[in-house]
Design a protein around this motif. Structure first.
Motif, PDB file in Angstrom:
ATOM      1  N   LYS A  89      67.920  76.428  60.581  1.00 46.07           N
ATOM      2  CA  LYS A  89      68.810  77.516  60.142  1.00 46.07           C
ATOM      3  C   LYS A  89      68.426  78.012  58.749  1.00 46.07           C
ATOM      4  CE  LYS A  89      71.693  77.379  63.646  1.00 46.07           C
ATOM      5  NZ  LYS A  89      71.956  78.505  64.537  1.00 46.07           N
ATOM      6  N   GLY A  90      67.292  77.536  58.246  1.00 43.71           N
ATOM      7  CA  GLY A  90      66.803  78.023  56.950  1.00 43.71           C
ATOM      8  C   GLY A  90      67.382  77.312  55.739  1.00 43.71           C
ATOM      9  N   ILE A  91      67.988  76.132  55.954  1.00 41.35           N
ATOM     10  CA  ILE A  91      68.533  75.364  54.810  1.00 41.35           C
ATOM     11  C   ILE A  91      67.559  74.225  54.506  1.00 41.35           C
ATOM     12  CG2 ILE A  91      70.502  74.006  53.967  1.00 41.35           C
ATOM     13  CD1 ILE A  91      72.171  75.365  56.273  1.00 41.35           C
ATOM     14  N   LYS A  92      66.930  74.279  53.341  1.00 39.54           N
ATOM     15  CA  LYS A  92      65.967  73.224  52.981  1.00 39.54           C
ATOM     16  C   LYS A  92      66.727  71.925  52.745  1.00 39.54           C
ATOM     17  CE  LYS A  92      63.986  75.385  49.472  1.00 39.54           C
ATOM     18  NZ  LYS A  92      63.067  75.583  48.348  1.00 39.54           N
ATOM     19  N   THR A  93      66.304  70.869  53.423  1.00 39.26           N
ATOM     20  CA  THR A  93      67.079  69.623  53.391  1.00 39.26           C
ATOM     21  C   THR A  93      66.166  68.413  53.299  1.00 39.26           C
ATOM     22  OG1 THR A  93      68.615  70.715  54.917  1.00 39.26           O
ATOM     23  CG2 THR A  93      68.909  68.346  54.604  1.00 39.26           C
ATOM     24  N   TYR A 121      66.852  72.091  47.402  1.00 38.32           N
ATOM     25  CA  TYR A 121      67.091  71.309  48.617  1.00 38.32           C
ATOM     26  C   TYR A 121      68.509  70.748  48.654  1.00 38.32           C
ATOM     27  CZ  TYR A 121      62.241  71.151  50.156  1.00 38.32           C
ATOM     28  OH  TYR A 121      61.012  71.495  50.625  1.00 38.32           O
ATOM     29  N   VAL A 122      69.091  70.700  49.844  1.00 36.61           N
ATOM     30  CA  VAL A 122      70.294  69.906  50.077  1.00 36.61           C
ATOM     31  C   VAL A 122      69.809  68.465  50.234  1.00 36.61           C
ATOM     32  CG1 VAL A 122      72.138  69.394  51.738  1.00 36.61           C
ATOM     33  CG2 VAL A 122      71.554  71.780  51.212  1.00 36.61           C
ATOM     34  N   VAL A 123      70.484  67.529  49.571  1.00 36.15           N
ATOM     35  CA  VAL A 123      70.082  66.123  49.660  1.00 36.15           C
ATOM     36  C   VAL A 123      71.116  65.360  50.482  1.00 36.15           C
ATOM     37  CG1 VAL A 123      69.564  64.013  48.375  1.00 36.15           C
ATOM     38  CG2 VAL A 123      68.955  66.251  47.395  1.00 36.15           C
ATOM     39  N   ILE A 124      70.684  64.810  51.628  1.00 34.47           N
ATOM     40  CA  ILE A 124      71.611  63.998  52.433  1.00 34.47           C
ATOM     41  C   ILE A 124      71.329  62.523  52.145  1.00 34.47           C
ATOM     42  CG2 ILE A 124      72.497  63.456  54.720  1.00 34.47           C
ATOM     43  CD1 ILE A 124      71.525  66.103  55.732  1.00 34.47           C
TER      44      ILE A 124
END
Ligand code: UDP
Length: 232
Positions: A89-93, A121-124
């Motif tokens: 979905k285009g979210i850098k993770t 980046y989103v960091v999980i």
């Protein structure tokens, strides 16, 4: 406006209420909510539970510690599933964890976390606290403090903290603001006592909000008057 947040999501956010596994509509909703936050350049860390897959205490006949290891691995499965979905979905993770050694998961390293945030980046954070007998609420409190978040946002199905269960009592009163001790003393299972205690010790504010109200996450970050604010 908060610049850096740690979002705690329960596994049920991926499956839909009282269901198991993954639900396309639920994932789509989650991705949209996250995208709107990322667009504002906010540093977003996430801790995801595993209630949609395994909770240690719900695995009948399994030794407690082993059940919890299975639960923690469930959080890694969720994190990887989400990473893949988000990227499409285009979210850098990026997924970070200390409990697995996989090419798709990076080791947690403070310096790297800064680099990921700076690169958008989103960091999980997967794998909970890395220890059995804890929950992902406690992991969220630890990671929020470690990543120097401005606030920990606990995503729930209720629009804040009430003096009693609003599903059972019509006259339940919602708090706009509450202290850590008051929240603990209410004993409403909004978050673990351990998680509240860590946030209290390190003065990490908490927002409890209804994640299923569209834009509530973004609005709470931009305006902070959504849900209940837990503070010293
Ligand atoms: N868990 C654990 N240690 C941790 C975090 C989680 O052992 O630090 C295990 C525990 O079995 C828990 C499961 O992982 O039941 C899933 O986490 P949680 O119950 O917090 O998920 P949620 O209810 O938020 O989906």
């Amino acid at each position: 406006m908060y610049k850096r947040i740690l979002l705690k999501l329960s596994g049920e956010v991926l499956s839909g209420e009282d269901k198991k596994g993954f639900d396309e509509k639920a994932l789509e909703y989650l991705a949209e909510e996250i995208k709107s936050v990322v667009k504002h350049g906010i540093n977003l860390g996430m801790v995801i539970g595993a209630g949609n897959l395994f909770r240690g205490r719900e695995l009948e006949g399994v030794t407690n510690s082993i059940g919890d290891h299975i639960g923690m691995l469930g959080t890694v499965i969720n994190a990887l599933y989400l990473k893949d979905y988000f990227e499409k979905k285009g979210i850098k993770t990026v997924v970070v964890s200390q409990i697995v050694n996989l090419p798709s998961v990076r080791t947690i390293h403070y310096d790297d976390i800064e680099l990921y945030f700076n690169a958008g980046y989103v960091v999980i954070f997967a794998g909970g606290t890395s220890n059995p007998f804890f929950t992902t609420d406690t992991a969220a409190a630890l990671r929020a403090v470690e990543m120097k978040a401005d606030v920990l946002i606990k995503a729930t199905k209720v629009d804040g903290i009430y003096d009693k269960d609003p599903k059972k009592y019509q006259d339940a009163k919602k708090y706009d603001k509450i202290t850590y001790d008051e929240a603990i003393n209410l004993g409403l299972k909004i978050m673990d006592t351990e998680a509240f205690s860590i946030c209290k010790r390190y003065k990490m504010p908490i927002i409890v909000l209804n994640f299923f109200e569209r834009n509530s996450l973004l609005n709470s970050i931009l305006d902070s008057k959504i849900g209940t604010f837990v503070k010293p």
